[in-house]
Scaffold this motif. Structure first.
Motif, PDB file in Angstrom:
ATOM      1  N   UNK A   1       0.833  -1.207   0.000  1.00  0.00           N
ATOM      2  CA  UNK A   1       0.000   0.000   0.000  1.00  0.00           C
ATOM      3  C   UNK A   1       0.862   1.249   0.000  1.00  0.00           C
ATOM      4  N   UNK A   2       2.143   1.101  -0.330  1.00  0.00           N
ATOM      5  CA  UNK A   2       3.035   2.251  -0.369  1.00  0.00           C
ATOM      6  C   UNK A   2       3.868   2.446   0.873  1.00  0.00           C
TER       7      UNK A   2
ATOM      8  N   UNK B   1       5.516   0.366  16.573  1.00  0.00           N
ATOM      9  CA  UNK B   1       5.187  -0.207  15.273  1.00  0.00           C
ATOM     10  C   UNK B   1       4.318   0.755  14.474  1.00  0.00           C
ATOM     11  N   UNK B   2       4.681   0.954  13.211  1.00  0.00           N
ATOM     12  CA  UNK B   2       3.957   1.879  12.353  1.00  0.00           C
ATOM     13  C   UNK B   2       2.889   1.128  11.541  1.00  0.00           C
ATOM     14  N   UNK B   3       1.927   1.850  10.980  1.00  0.00           N
ATOM     15  CA  UNK B   3       0.857   1.188  10.230  1.00  0.00           C
ATOM     16  C   UNK B   3       1.368   0.239   9.146  1.00  0.00           C
ATOM     17  N   UNK B   4       2.405   0.625   8.429  1.00  0.00           N
ATOM     18  CA  UNK B   4       2.934  -0.267   7.387  1.00  0.00           C
ATOM     19  C   UNK B   4       3.448  -1.568   7.979  1.00  0.00           C
ATOM     20  N   UNK B   5       3.969  -1.527   9.193  1.00  0.00           N
ATOM     21  CA  UNK B   5       4.431  -2.744   9.849  1.00  0.00           C
ATOM     22  C   UNK B   5       3.292  -3.695  10.137  1.00  0.00           C
ATOM     23  N   UNK B   6       2.181  -3.156  10.634  1.00  0.00           N
ATOM     24  CA  UNK B   6       1.018  -4.015  10.897  1.00  0.00           C
ATOM     25  C   UNK B   6       0.468  -4.601   9.609  1.00  0.00           C
ATOM     26  N   UNK B   7       0.422  -3.788   8.551  1.00  0.00           N
ATOM     27  CA  UNK B   7      -0.106  -4.299   7.284  1.00  0.00           C
ATOM     28  C   UNK B   7       0.816  -5.359   6.676  1.00  0.00           C
ATOM     29  N   UNK B   8       2.110  -5.173   6.827  1.00  0.00           N
ATOM     30  CA  UNK B   8       3.046  -6.179   6.321  1.00  0.00           C
ATOM     31  C   UNK B   8       2.895  -7.482   7.086  1.00  0.00           C
ATOM     32  N   UNK B   9       2.728  -7.403   8.404  1.00  0.00           N
ATOM     33  CA  UNK B   9       2.524  -8.605   9.208  1.00  0.00           C
ATOM     34  C   UNK B   9       1.228  -9.309   8.818  1.00  0.00           C
ATOM     35  N   UNK B  10       0.177  -8.531   8.570  1.00  0.00           N
ATOM     36  CA  UNK B  10      -1.083  -9.132   8.135  1.00  0.00           C
ATOM     37  C   UNK B  10      -0.918  -9.807   6.780  1.00  0.00           C
ATOM     38  N   UNK B  11      -0.195  -9.167   5.883  1.00  0.00           N
ATOM     39  CA  UNK B  11       0.082  -9.772   4.577  1.00  0.00           C
ATOM     40  C   UNK B  11       0.830 -11.088   4.743  1.00  0.00           C
ATOM     41  N   UNK B  12       1.814 -11.110   5.621  1.00  0.00           N
ATOM     42  CA  UNK B  12       2.605 -12.315   5.884  1.00  0.00           C
ATOM     43  C   UNK B  12       1.720 -13.436   6.412  1.00  0.00           C
ATOM     44  N   UNK B  13       0.861 -13.141   7.371  1.00  0.00           N
ATOM     45  CA  UNK B  13       0.023 -14.170   7.978  1.00  0.00           C
ATOM     46  C   UNK B  13      -0.989 -14.711   6.974  1.00  0.00           C
TER      47      UNK B  13
ATOM     48  N   UNK C   1      -1.777   7.655   8.166  1.00  0.00           N
ATOM     49  CA  UNK C   1      -1.514   6.403   7.455  1.00  0.00           C
ATOM     50  C   UNK C   1      -2.484   5.289   7.839  1.00  0.00           C
ATOM     51  N   UNK C   2      -3.448   5.600   8.696  1.00  0.00           N
ATOM     52  CA  UNK C   2      -4.477   4.617   9.033  1.00  0.00           C
ATOM     53  C   UNK C   2      -4.060   3.631  10.106  1.00  0.00           C
ATOM     54  N   UNK C   3      -3.548   4.120  11.225  1.00  0.00           N
ATOM     55  CA  UNK C   3      -3.080   3.226  12.291  1.00  0.00           C
ATOM     56  C   UNK C   3      -4.186   2.291  12.769  1.00  0.00           C
ATOM     57  N   UNK C   4      -5.365   2.833  13.001  1.00  0.00           N
ATOM     58  CA  UNK C   4      -6.451   1.997  13.516  1.00  0.00           C
ATOM     59  C   UNK C   4      -6.837   0.889  12.568  1.00  0.00           C
ATOM     60  N   UNK C   5      -6.992   1.221  11.296  1.00  0.00           N
ATOM     61  CA  UNK C   5      -7.391   0.193  10.328  1.00  0.00           C
ATOM     62  C   UNK C   5      -6.286  -0.828  10.120  1.00  0.00           C
ATOM     63  N   UNK C   6      -5.016  -0.400  10.202  1.00  0.00           N
ATOM     64  CA  UNK C   6      -3.905  -1.337  10.042  1.00  0.00           C
ATOM     65  C   UNK C   6      -3.868  -2.339  11.196  1.00  0.00           C
ATOM     66  N   UNK C   7      -4.082  -1.855  12.418  1.00  0.00           N
ATOM     67  CA  UNK C   7      -4.107  -2.755  13.580  1.00  0.00           C
ATOM     68  C   UNK C   7      -5.305  -3.692  13.488  1.00  0.00           C
TER      69      UNK C   7
END
Length: 444
Positions: free
Chosen positions: A279-280, A309-321, A349-355
């Motif tokens: 997502x950039x 942890x930043x929003x991109x980190x949470x999204x990357x972890x979700x992608x991995x899982x 960057x959407x912290x809530x939605x990323x978490x």
């Protein structure tokens, strides 16, 4: 401009010797000058065939890479710019169908300028066809590992490239949805490169050509040999349990305490990383994600590093899982963060939605997820990565609804009461086990 390889040259570079077998092509006869009766189209195809020795812009077949069988799709850029037409779509569909029928991963070796002008919308519509085949292959639990060559633009990037599970790119390759002839005149060319796509979280790594076969072999081996489960690592730091809640906090915040990289090095014989949330964004300082070999089989990992942890980190972890879940690979998560980044940029960057996305990925995973708390467990930003019912804690860790100092602020207590607040929150590893938040074992 980087050196370009023909389809046969790139296949020879990545395939084990004498293992490539081209798939049969069932292509009907096309109308004179194609479906649009484009003047001179037949002559253009004939010249391209004479120049390249190919009859279409893709060569599809099966081969072994480092001993792992796969379906390979190699684009021939010399054939009308590697463009996609109806016959290209026929070949691509047949390759994906063959992969599903024989339970093989797919490796697109992409080099294309996009859809073929001489076939108009019928050429563009092939992207829908390719997207469906890719989606069906994903649903079948088969890995797709794309290699971006020079150039990878237009629909080829937006389907075979960006739609893959793992995206590797050759150095200096031109990569972007907009090709060089259709960009704004003031566009920065550096934004349309393999390196820029990795920096933006849209691709995983730049790989040198001489390392490509070995890298593909490693990825294919890891994504096709899952372990049954991910046992929690042994603790690497303190052994005795903390006396008070504040002692637990100080231990977890100690600069001498082992961090995620130390645990990953001890747990895995080898590992490879994925990068970016598609997502950039990337969070290389806050979250490490990838796949590794533990006791000879593959385990996926998502590990916090001790930073916010930043929003991109949470999204990357979700992608991995989600990827590990599709491939049946168990997941190990390492929790270690004072909390989610809470600055204004994180909110934008959407912290809530990323978490929320990560909570959902963990909650719905069918593959086993194991968590080890190795340091700070700060609020929901830590809990999102924790497996319900299968979380363990090391002696130099704590888990809290929020940092004790912030808890004191919320409760309108003076800063001096942060220590006593930590004690009342029952955040020590032994407290967490007694409360049923973590599992009990000798690790504590």
């Amino acid at each position: 401009m980087p050196e370009r390889q023909s389809a046969r040259e790139i296949l020879a570079l990545v395939c084990d010797a004498s293992t490539f077998a081209e798939l049969p092509y069932l292509e009907g006869r096309s109308e004179p000058d194609g479906p649009l009766a484009w003047p001179g189209y037949d002559a253009s195809r004939a010249r391209a065939a004479d120049r390249t020795g190919e009859e279409e812009s893709v060569v599809c077949g099966t081969a072994s890479i480092g001993g792992t069988r796969a379906v390979l799709i190699a684009f021939e850029f010399g054939f009308l710019g590697g463009s996609l037409g109806r016959r290209t779509g026929d070949r691509l569909e047949a390759a994906y169908v063959h992969a599903r029928a024989h339970r093989l991963p797919v490796v697109p070796l992409v080099a294309t300028g996009g859809s073929r002008m001489q076939e108009g919308m019928l050429a563009l519509a092939q992207l829908q066809r390719v997207a469906r085949q890719s989606a069906l292959t994903r649903e079948a639990g088969l890995a797709q590992i794309a290699v971006l060559r020079d150039p990878t633009t237009g629909g080829g990037w937006a389907t075979l490239g960006a739609g893959a599970d793992v995206i590797l790119a050759l150095p200096g390759a031109q990569v972007g949805f907009a090709g060089s002839r259709v960009r704004p005149p003031d566009a920065d060319p550096a934004a349309y490169t393999a390196e820029a796509q990795v920096a933006a979280g849209s691709a995983d790594a730049v790989v040198r050509l001489e390392e490509l076969r070995e890298t593909l072999a490693r990825w294919l081996r890891l994504l096709t040999t899952p372990a049954d489960q991910a046992p929690p690592p042994e603790p690497l730091g303190a052994t005795g349990l903390p006396a008070t809640g504040w002692d637990a906090v100080r231990r977890a915040r100690s600069p001498e305490r082992p961090r995620a990289r130390a645990y990953l090095d001890a747990y895995f014989a080898e590992r490879v990383a994925i990068s970016g949330d598609r997502c950039g964004g990337r969070d290389p300082e806050g979250m490490l994600c990838g796949f590794g070999t533990h006791e000879g089989r593959t385990v996926a990992y998502a590990a916090q590093t001790g930073a916010a942890t930043r929003p991109a980190g949470y999204r990357t972890a979700a992608r991995l899982i989600r990827l590990a879940d599709r491939l049946g690979i168990p997941v190990l998560t390492l929790v270690d963060t004072p909390g989610a980044a809470n600055d204004a940029e994180a909110e934008r960057q959407g912290a809530g939605s990323a978490i929320a996305e990560l909570f959902t990925a963990v909650a719905t995973a069918r593959t086993p997820v194991t968590t080890l708390l190795i340091g700070e467990g700060g609020s929901g930003g830590a809990l999102a990565l924790a497996a319900p019912g299968n979380t363990w804690a090391t002696p130099d860790s704590y888990f809290s609804v929020i940092a004790p100092e912030m808890a004191a602020v919320i409760l309108k207590r003076p800063p001096a009461e942060a220590e006593s607040t930590a004690n009342r929150l029952r955040i020590r590893p032994q407290d967490l086990a007694q409360l049923g938040v973590t599992r009990t074992e000798r690790r504590m």
